[in-house]
Design an enzyme around this catalytic site. Structure first.
Site, PDB file in Angstrom:
ATOM      1  N   THR A 177     -12.644 -10.420  -6.122  1.00 54.64           N
ATOM      2  CA  THR A 177     -12.547  -9.002  -5.764  1.00 54.64           C
ATOM      3  C   THR A 177     -13.400  -8.166  -6.725  1.00 54.64           C
ATOM      4  O   THR A 177     -13.649  -8.595  -7.853  1.00 54.64           O
ATOM      5  CB  THR A 177     -11.052  -8.614  -5.910  1.00 54.64           C
ATOM      6  OG1 THR A 177     -10.327  -9.294  -4.903  1.00 54.64           O
ATOM      7  CG2 THR A 177     -10.805  -7.129  -5.815  1.00 54.64           C
ATOM      8  N   ARG A 236      -2.855  -9.722   7.091  1.00 56.09           N
ATOM      9  CA  ARG A 236      -2.297  -9.602   5.732  1.00 56.09           C
ATOM     10  C   ARG A 236      -3.108  -8.569   4.932  1.00 56.09           C
ATOM     11  O   ARG A 236      -4.327  -8.586   4.928  1.00 56.09           O
ATOM     12  CB  ARG A 236      -2.344 -10.955   5.034  1.00 56.09           C
ATOM     13  CG  ARG A 236      -1.840 -10.951   3.582  1.00 56.09           C
ATOM     14  CD  ARG A 236      -2.976 -10.776   2.599  1.00 56.09           C
ATOM     15  NE  ARG A 236      -2.530 -10.912   1.213  1.00 56.09           N
ATOM     16  CZ  ARG A 236      -3.311 -10.669   0.165  1.00 56.09           C
ATOM     17  NH1 ARG A 236      -4.560 -10.294   0.329  1.00 56.09           N
ATOM     18  NH2 ARG A 236      -2.844 -10.808  -1.062  1.00 56.09           N
ATOM     19  N   ASP A 294      -3.107  -5.954  -2.422  1.00 55.31           N
ATOM     20  CA  ASP A 294      -2.910  -4.781  -3.280  1.00 55.31           C
ATOM     21  C   ASP A 294      -4.132  -3.866  -3.355  1.00 55.31           C
ATOM     22  O   ASP A 294      -3.997  -2.677  -3.649  1.00 55.31           O
ATOM     23  CB  ASP A 294      -2.573  -5.252  -4.704  1.00 55.31           C
ATOM     24  CG  ASP A 294      -3.686  -6.110  -5.296  1.00 55.31           C
ATOM     25  OD1 ASP A 294      -4.225  -6.980  -4.569  1.00 55.31           O
ATOM     26  OD2 ASP A 294      -4.044  -5.918  -6.462  1.00 55.31           O
ATOM     27  N   GLY A 322      -6.169  -9.950  -8.514  1.00 57.85           N
ATOM     28  CA  GLY A 322      -5.234 -11.048  -8.728  1.00 57.85           C
ATOM     29  C   GLY A 322      -4.388 -11.278  -7.500  1.00 57.85           C
ATOM     30  O   GLY A 322      -4.748 -10.844  -6.396  1.00 57.85           O
TER      31      GLY A 322
HETATM   32  N1  ASP Z   1      -5.963  -8.774  -5.164  1.00 60.00           N
HETATM   33  C1  ASP Z   1      -6.676  -9.359  -4.062  1.00 60.00           C
HETATM   34  C2  ASP Z   1      -5.722  -9.546  -2.912  1.00 60.00           C
HETATM   35  O1  ASP Z   1      -4.615  -9.975  -3.136  1.00 60.00           O
HETATM   36  C3  ASP Z   1      -7.332 -10.649  -4.403  1.00 60.00           C
HETATM   37  C4  ASP Z   1      -8.019 -10.704  -5.759  1.00 60.00           C
HETATM   38  O2  ASP Z   1      -8.093  -9.728  -6.471  1.00 60.00           O
HETATM   39  O3  ASP Z   1      -8.539 -11.751  -6.129  1.00 60.00           O
HETATM   40  O4  ASP Z   1      -6.093  -9.311  -1.804  1.00 60.00           O
END
Ligand code: ASP
Length: 322
Positions: free
Chosen positions: A191, A219, A222, A243
Site C-alpha cells: 500500500t 471487501r 482500512d 498493514g
Molecule cells: N491496509 C491495507 C488493507 O488492509 C493493506 C496494506 O496496507 O498492506 O487493505
C-alpha cells in the site's frame, strides 16, 4: 495611514507570523515481509521513493499546500507497478482489482474517500474530488465510477492493471490450504501513503491501496477509512497506515496516534511506536508514517520491513526498507 494600506499590512503580517520554517513530507510503500527483495528491486523501489519525495518536497518548499503534496506523492506511487495501489493493485479472489483510497486535510477536516473501484487510474485524485465536489466523504463501486466519469477523471481499461506477478501472488494464495485473504504484509508489494506539513502549518494525509490478495469481492480495508488508514489534524498530527486492515479499522490506528498526542501529551514517536507494539501483541502486522506540527516524523512498523522515506526542512532525505 490609508485603510487599504493598513489592511494589507495586517494580512501580510498575519500570514508572515503564521507561516513556519518547519515543513516536510514522509511517504510509505507498505509494510511486510520483504526479505526476498533482490538488489535490483530494492534499488528500483528506493529510487522511486526518493524521486517522489524530492518532487513533493519541492511543492512544499515553494509554499505549496500539504494536500497538494500528499496527493501528488500518492498519485506518483499509484502510477508505478512497484506498489499495491493504482497500477500495481493486487487481485481479489475473483481475479479483479478493487481499489480503496482516502485523503484528509487537517486544516478543516476536509476528507474524501473511494472504495471498491475498478477502473480509475488514480484513486487518490478521485478521493480528493469526492471531498471537494460532493457533500459526501466516501463513494464506493459503481457510484464512484459514475461520479468519476461525470467529472472527467481518468478512467482506464482493466487491462491497464494487468500484472503477471500479481496473478502469481493470487495463485499462490489460492493454492494455500485454508486460503483466506492473504495479508499484503506477507508479500513484498505494498500500500502507499503520504503525510505532509506545509509552511502554513497545515497537515494532510493520504493513503491508497489495492487491498489484500485473494480478498473477498467487496471487501474494504482500512485505507479508505478516515481515522483508520488516514488522519490529519492541524496542531496535532497526520498519519497514513499500512498493514492488516481489519485490525487497523478495529483499533482506529491513525486517529489513535493523534489522540494520544492530543490528550496524553505523548510525542509522535512514543505514540506511534506504542500503538504498533500493542498491535504486535495481538498479531496485527503493519506500520505507519506520521508527521507532527513541527515536522517531526515517526515511521514505526512491527514487520520485517516497511518501504518508507522522508524529507523535512530540518532533516535530509532518508529512504529505507528494513
Ligand atoms: N491496509 C491495507 C488493507 O488492509 C493493506 C496494506 O496496507 O498492506 O487493505
Amino acid at each position: 495611514m490609508k485603510v487599504k494600506t493598513l489592511l494589507f499590512l495586517i494580512i501580510f503580517q498575519t500570514s508572515y507570523i503564521m507561516s513556519s520554517d518547519n515543513f516536510g513530507i514522509a511517504v510509505h510503500g507498505g509494510a511486510g515481509v520483504m526479505k526476498n527483495l533482490s538488489e535490483e528491486q530494492k534499488q528500483k523501489i528506493e529510487n522511486k521513493i526518493s524521486d517522489t519525495l524530492i518532487k513533493a518536497y519541492t511543492i512544499l518548499e515553494k509554499g505549496g499546500s500539504s494536500i497538494d503534496a500528499v496527493e501528488f506523492a500518492v498519485a506518483e506511487l499509484e502510477d508505478s507497478p512497484l506498489f499495491n495501489a493504482g497500477k500495481g493493485s493486487v487481485y481479489n479472489s475473483n481475479g479483479v482489482q478493487e481499489m480503496d483510497a482516502s485523503i484528509m486535510s487537517g486544516k478543516d477536516r476536509m476528507a474524501g474517500a473511494v472504495a471498491s473501484i475498478q477502473r480509475i487510474k488514480n484513486p487518490i485524485k478521485l478521493a480528493r474530488k469526492v471531498a471537494e465536489s460532493t457533500e459526501h466523504v466516501m463513494l464506493v463501486g459503481e457510484g464512484a465510477e459514475i461520479f468519476a466519469k461525470n467529472i472527467g477523471e481518468t478512467i482506464v481499461d482493466q487491462d491497464y492493471f494487468y500484472s503477471e506477478k500479481n496473478l502469481k501472488r493470487l495463485k499462490k494464495a489460492k493454492a494455500k490450504k485454508n486460503a483466506g485473504i492473504q495479508s499484503a504484509t506477507q508479500d513484498k508489494i505494498g500500500t502507499v501513503g503520504a503525510v505532509a506539513l506545509d509552511i502554513n502549518g497545515n497537515i494532510s494525509a493520504a493513503t491508497s491501496t489495492g487491498g489484500m490478495t485473494n480478498k473477498m469481492p467487496g471487501r474494504v480495508g482500512d485505507s479508505p477509512i478516515i481515522g483508520s488508514g488516514t488522519w490529519a489534524q492541524n496542531g496535532v498530527c497526520g498519519v497514513s497506515s499500512t498493514g492488516h486492515g481489519e485490525y487497523f479499522i478495529k483499533y482506529q490506528v491513525a486517529r489513535e496516534v493523534c489522540a494520544r498526542i492530543e490528550y496524553l501529551d505523548k510525542n509522535i514517536r512514543t505514540s506511534s511506536k506504542e500503538i504498533l507494539n500493542e498491535l504486535k501483541n495481538i498479531d496485527a502486522e503493519g506500520g505507519l508514517i506520521a508527521i507532527d506540527s513541527e515536522a517531526n516524523i515517526a515511521m514505526p512498523f512491527n514487520t520485517d520491513g516497511m518501504i518508507r522515506g522522508s524529507i523535512t526542512s530540518k532533516s535530509t532525505l532518508n529512504v529505507a526498507i528494513y
